[in-house]
Design an enzyme around this catalytic site. Sequence first.
Site, mmCIF file in Angstrom:
data_model
loop_
_atom_site.group_PDB
_atom_site.id
_atom_site.type_symbol
_atom_site.label_atom_id
_atom_site.label_comp_id
_atom_site.label_asym_id
_atom_site.label_seq_id
_atom_site.Cartn_x
_atom_site.Cartn_y
_atom_site.Cartn_z
ATOM 1 C CG HIS A 55 58.677 28.674 -21.586
ATOM 2 N ND1 HIS A 55 58.936 28.301 -20.573
ATOM 3 C CD2 HIS A 55 59.388 29.942 -21.714
ATOM 4 C CE1 HIS A 55 59.579 29.262 -19.771
ATOM 5 N NE2 HIS A 55 59.886 30.276 -20.339
ATOM 6 C CD GLU A 57 57.135 22.919 -21.663
ATOM 7 O OE1 GLU A 57 57.629 22.550 -20.843
ATOM 8 O OE2 GLU A 57 57.349 24.371 -22.192
ATOM 9 C CB CYS A 88 55.375 25.440 -18.856
ATOM 10 S SG CYS A 88 56.112 26.367 -19.950
#
Length: 161
Positions: A55, A57, A88
């Site tokens: 992801h 993040e 995240c």
Amino acid sequence: MKKSEEELFMEEALKEAQLAYEKGEIPIGAVVVKDRKIIARAHNLKETLYDATAHAEILAIRQACEYLRNWRLLDCEIYTTLEPCPMCAGAIVMARLKRLVFAAFDPKIGAVSSEINLFSLPRLNHHTEVVGGVLKEKAEAILRPFFYKLRHKNKSDDLIG
């Protein structure tokens, strides 16, 4: 009208989201800022890397930790174009980020304010300041067409196969 610092950094995260969109990834981007300087930037790469944890993040946090040579990002802020998911949000807490600024809310799996609020757990040893909705419309303008195309592609695939 002059843009705020939050808007300027979110614009950079939106540039990352656009890169993800162009790669066929879910268009989410993130930047990590320390002392008003971007020290890390990333966008989703789950499909590209065949990695469920890729992801925006997570990738930006990894870069920032490497840049600072420290897993604690105490004086850093993260800007992301979508409200973080539970993974995240957990990484943001574990990295001790001072502040999270996000654009669009995620009513499905948002773990900051929409579905759950991971940051509100009282027994956490670190609490991150949160600001949501910064350039929300711009983030939604990238996210909506992506999911529209995805939904319609899947429907046509179902009809063919």
